[in-house]
Design a protein around this motif. Structure first.
Motif, PDB file in Angstrom:
ATOM      1  N   TYR A   6       0.913  -1.282  -0.023  1.00 29.24           N
ATOM      2  CA  TYR A   6       0.108  -0.153   0.083  1.00 29.24           C
ATOM      3  C   TYR A   6       1.048   1.207  -0.089  1.00 29.24           C
ATOM      4  O   TYR A   6       1.617   1.363   0.694  1.00 29.24           O
ATOM      5  N   SER A   7       0.574   2.038  -0.765  1.00 24.72           N
ATOM      6  CA  SER A   7       1.561   3.391  -0.857  1.00 24.72           C
ATOM      7  C   SER A   7       0.443   4.390  -1.189  1.00 24.72           C
ATOM      8  O   SER A   7      -0.542   4.546  -1.850  1.00 24.72           O
ATOM      9  N   ILE A   8       0.575   5.588  -0.531  1.00 22.86           N
ATOM     10  CA  ILE A   8      -0.123   6.896  -0.382  1.00 22.86           C
ATOM     11  C   ILE A   8       0.679   7.893  -0.073  1.00 22.86           C
ATOM     12  O   ILE A   8       1.385   8.130   0.628  1.00 22.86           O
ATOM     13  N   ASN A   9       0.087   9.232  -0.764  1.00 21.75           N
ATOM     14  CA  ASN A   9       0.668  10.426  -0.374  1.00 21.75           C
ATOM     15  C   ASN A   9      -0.166  10.830   0.653  1.00 21.75           C
ATOM     16  O   ASN A   9      -1.437  10.600   0.914  1.00 21.75           O
ATOM     17  N   VAL A  10       0.468  11.371   1.622  1.00 27.44           N
ATOM     18  CA  VAL A  10      -0.239  11.817   3.002  1.00 27.44           C
ATOM     19  C   VAL A  10       0.533  13.254   3.575  1.00 27.44           C
ATOM     20  O   VAL A  10       1.761  13.351   3.213  1.00 27.44           O
ATOM     21  N   THR A  11      -0.356  14.275   3.960  1.00 26.35           N
ATOM     22  CA  THR A  11      -0.063  15.320   4.368  1.00 26.35           C
ATOM     23  C   THR A  11       0.908  15.347   5.966  1.00 26.35           C
ATOM     24  O   THR A  11       0.344  14.237   6.368  1.00 26.35           O
ATOM     25  N   LEU A  12       1.423  16.130   6.577  1.00 23.62           N
ATOM     26  CA  LEU A  12       1.927  15.970   8.001  1.00 23.62           C
ATOM     27  C   LEU A  12       0.584  15.818   8.900  1.00 23.62           C
ATOM     28  O   LEU A  12       0.687  15.270   9.798  1.00 23.62           O
ATOM     29  N   ASP A  13      -0.508  16.352   8.533  1.00 25.04           N
ATOM     30  CA  ASP A  13      -1.619  15.961   9.510  1.00 25.04           C
ATOM     31  C   ASP A  13      -2.437  14.840   9.040  1.00 25.04           C
ATOM     32  O   ASP A  13      -3.713  14.750   9.468  1.00 25.04           O
ATOM     33  N   GLY A  14      -2.147  14.069   8.147  1.00 29.58           N
ATOM     34  CA  GLY A  14      -2.709  12.843   8.009  1.00 29.58           C
ATOM     35  C   GLY A  14      -3.766  12.977   6.843  1.00 29.58           C
ATOM     36  O   GLY A  14      -4.461  11.952   6.459  1.00 29.58           O
ATOM     37  N   CYS A  15      -3.887  13.907   6.121  1.00 27.43           N
ATOM     38  CA  CYS A  15      -4.703  14.075   5.064  1.00 27.43           C
ATOM     39  C   CYS A  15      -4.529  13.484   3.758  1.00 27.43           C
ATOM     40  O   CYS A  15      -3.270  13.369   3.440  1.00 27.43           O
ATOM     41  N   VAL A  16      -5.461  12.708   3.296  1.00 25.28           N
ATOM     42  CA  VAL A  16      -4.877  11.614   2.300  1.00 25.28           C
ATOM     43  C   VAL A  16      -5.787  12.054   0.835  1.00 25.28           C
ATOM     44  O   VAL A  16      -6.138  11.291   0.149  1.00 25.28           O
ATOM     45  N   ASP A  17      -6.375  13.359   0.895  1.00 25.61           N
ATOM     46  CA  ASP A  17      -7.050  13.902  -0.381  1.00 25.61           C
ATOM     47  C   ASP A  17      -6.238  14.010  -1.358  1.00 25.61           C
ATOM     48  O   ASP A  17      -5.011  14.641  -1.460  1.00 25.61           O
ATOM     49  N   HIS A  18      -6.476  13.416  -2.579  1.00 23.61           N
ATOM     50  CA  HIS A  18      -5.513  13.387  -3.647  1.00 23.61           C
ATOM     51  C   HIS A  18      -5.386  14.702  -4.332  1.00 23.61           C
ATOM     52  O   HIS A  18      -4.353  14.882  -5.193  1.00 23.61           O
ATOM     53  N   GLU A  19      -6.309  15.531  -4.112  1.00 21.58           N
ATOM     54  CA  GLU A  19      -6.051  17.031  -4.704  1.00 21.58           C
ATOM     55  C   GLU A  19      -5.137  17.927  -3.680  1.00 21.58           C
ATOM     56  O   GLU A  19      -4.830  19.082  -4.070  1.00 21.58           O
ATOM     57  N   THR A  20      -4.712  17.416  -2.759  1.00 24.10           N
ATOM     58  CA  THR A  20      -3.954  18.315  -1.691  1.00 24.10           C
ATOM     59  C   THR A  20      -2.575  18.246  -2.123  1.00 24.10           C
ATOM     60  O   THR A  20      -1.913  19.273  -1.910  1.00 24.10           O
ATOM     61  N   VAL A  21      -2.060  17.021  -2.813  1.00 23.04           N
ATOM     62  CA  VAL A  21      -0.492  17.201  -3.065  1.00 23.04           C
ATOM     63  C   VAL A  21      -0.563  17.486  -4.441  1.00 23.04           C
ATOM     64  O   VAL A  21      -0.976  16.938  -5.240  1.00 23.04           O
ATOM     65  N   LEU A  22       0.521  18.494  -4.722  1.00 25.39           N
ATOM     66  CA  LEU A  22       0.745  18.627  -6.210  1.00 25.39           C
ATOM     67  C   LEU A  22       1.084  17.833  -7.186  1.00 25.39           C
ATOM     68  O   LEU A  22       2.344  17.193  -6.425  1.00 25.39           O
ATOM     69  N   ALA A  23       0.966  17.581  -8.340  1.00 27.63           N
ATOM     70  CA  ALA A  23       1.733  16.493  -9.183  1.00 27.63           C
ATOM     71  C   ALA A  23       2.932  17.196  -9.576  1.00 27.63           C
ATOM     72  O   ALA A  23       3.008  18.213 -10.145  1.00 27.63           O
ATOM     73  N   THR A  24       4.081  16.600  -9.271  1.00 30.74           N
ATOM     74  CA  THR A  24       5.376  16.650 -10.002  1.00 30.74           C
ATOM     75  C   THR A  24       6.114  15.699 -10.788  1.00 30.74           C
ATOM     76  O   THR A  24       5.364  14.524 -10.840  1.00 30.74           O
ATOM     77  N   GLU A  25       6.715  16.114 -11.560  1.00 31.83           N
ATOM     78  CA  GLU A  25       7.579  14.963 -12.310  1.00 31.83           C
ATOM     79  C   GLU A  25       8.356  13.978 -11.592  1.00 31.83           C
ATOM     80  O   GLU A  25       8.112  12.979 -11.922  1.00 31.83           O
ATOM     81  N   ASP A 132      -7.324  -3.622   8.468  1.00 30.14           N
ATOM     82  CA  ASP A 132      -8.214  -4.202   9.628  1.00 30.14           C
ATOM     83  C   ASP A 132      -8.287  -5.658   9.437  1.00 30.14           C
ATOM     84  O   ASP A 132      -8.088  -6.498  10.447  1.00 30.14           O
ATOM     85  N   LEU A 133      -8.029  -6.388   8.203  1.00 30.27           N
ATOM     86  CA  LEU A 133      -7.929  -7.853   8.064  1.00 30.27           C
ATOM     87  C   LEU A 133      -6.509  -8.368   8.245  1.00 30.27           C
ATOM     88  O   LEU A 133      -6.471  -9.566   7.859  1.00 30.27           O
ATOM     89  N   GLY A 134      -5.660  -7.641   8.260  1.00 25.52           N
ATOM     90  CA  GLY A 134      -4.111  -7.895   8.476  1.00 25.52           C
ATOM     91  C   GLY A 134      -3.450  -8.502   7.073  1.00 25.52           C
ATOM     92  O   GLY A 134      -2.665  -9.353   7.031  1.00 25.52           O
ATOM     93  N   LEU A 135      -4.068  -7.899   5.979  1.00 20.82           N
ATOM     94  CA  LEU A 135      -3.640  -8.450   4.561  1.00 20.82           C
ATOM     95  C   LEU A 135      -2.475  -7.529   3.939  1.00 20.82           C
ATOM     96  O   LEU A 135      -1.875  -8.061   2.944  1.00 20.82           O
ATOM     97  N   ILE A 136      -2.205  -6.248   4.276  1.00 22.82           N
ATOM     98  CA  ILE A 136      -1.275  -5.506   3.866  1.00 22.82           C
ATOM     99  C   ILE A 136       0.146  -6.074   4.439  1.00 22.82           C
ATOM    100  O   ILE A 136       0.409  -5.939   5.583  1.00 22.82           O
ATOM    101  N   ASP A 137       1.197  -6.373   3.409  1.00 24.69           N
ATOM    102  CA  ASP A 137       2.579  -6.703   3.746  1.00 24.69           C
ATOM    103  C   ASP A 137       3.652  -5.637   4.062  1.00 24.69           C
ATOM    104  O   ASP A 137       4.529  -5.848   4.450  1.00 24.69           O
ATOM    105  N   GLU A 138       3.251  -4.355   3.218  1.00 25.53           N
ATOM    106  CA  GLU A 138       4.003  -3.367   3.242  1.00 25.53           C
ATOM    107  C   GLU A 138       3.443  -2.015   3.059  1.00 25.53           C
ATOM    108  O   GLU A 138       2.291  -1.751   2.236  1.00 25.53           O
ATOM    109  N   TYR A 139       3.620  -0.956   3.886  1.00 25.83           N
ATOM    110  CA  TYR A 139       3.041   0.356   3.982  1.00 25.83           C
ATOM    111  C   TYR A 139       3.975   1.270   3.481  1.00 25.83           C
ATOM    112  O   TYR A 139       5.109   1.254   4.202  1.00 25.83           O
ATOM    113  N   GLU A 140       3.721   2.040   2.579  1.00 29.04           N
ATOM    114  CA  GLU A 140       4.603   3.208   2.191  1.00 29.04           C
ATOM    115  C   GLU A 140       3.778   4.358   2.187  1.00 29.04           C
ATOM    116  O   GLU A 140       2.639   4.715   1.581  1.00 29.04           O
ATOM    117  N   PHE A 141       4.179   5.445   2.984  1.00 25.44           N
ATOM    118  CA  PHE A 141       3.592   6.746   3.053  1.00 25.44           C
ATOM    119  C   PHE A 141       4.581   7.739   2.689  1.00 25.44           C
ATOM    120  O   PHE A 141       5.699   7.934   3.102  1.00 25.44           O
TER     121      PHE A 141
END
Length: 188
Positions: A6-25, A132-141
């Protein structure tokens, strides 16, 4: 067994709204390289439809006019990937996709049991259920130096605390840091 990452962009306050982080090359190249480590993508309905709208090649084979040239490697990776979609409301999917029906835990375990390089999961709601099901083997934030002050937050509603162990960190650019964790005691 294929690992589920699992990989996701996240802000310092935990926000995961995809429009919050600017897309860069650099960010697109980083995510494209990550996705190339997998042979399948796992999405919930909302993420699948959002990704399809943005990253699916047109029937003529052309990319949309709005797409910058540096976005194309990411778009190609997403477009060509095998996708599995968890949805109780969709009747069918295409775009190299297959619907997963029935019990989520059973369906995902069966995917993981197939040979291959790995599965990447994206989004917010589905990864919460998988955690919750314990199925994710790696988390990337990918933690960005932004305080959003609004929006959906990472793992809101998780039933039990996740104990994770840091296994990697990398500066990605624009002040973002990729932090990789695996399940296990954080005190190890």
């Amino acid at each position: 067994m294929r690992p589920l990452r699992y990989s996701i962009n996240v802000t310092l306050d935990g926000c995961v709204d995809h429009e919050t982080v600017l897309a860069t090359e650099e960010l697109h190249r980083y995510h494209a390289a990550n996705l190339e480590r997998a042979d399948a993508l796992l999405f919930g309905r909302v993420t699948y439809q959002m990704m399809e709208e943005a990253w699916r090649r047109s029937p003529t084979g052309e990319w949309p006019d709005w797409m910058e040239g540096w976005m194309i490697p990411f778009a190609e990776t997403i477009d060509e990937a095998q996708k599995y979609v968890v949805s109780s409301t969709l009747d069918r999917v295409d775009w190299n996709a297959e619907l997963l029906r029935g019990d989520l835990e059973t369906a995902v375990r069966e995917l993981k049991d197939r040979p291959g390089a790995g599965i990447y999961v994206g989004g917010v709601t589905l990864p919460l259920a998988l955690a919750d099901l314990g199925l994710i083997d790696e988390y990337e934030f990918l933690v960005h130096p932004i305080v959003a002050g609004h929006g959906p937050t990472l793992f809101a509603g998780l039933r039990e605390q996740l104990d994770l162990r840091l296994v990697g960190r990398k500066e990605v650019g624009s002040g973002a840091v990729a932090l990789s964790y695996v399940p296990g005691s954080s005190s190890s």
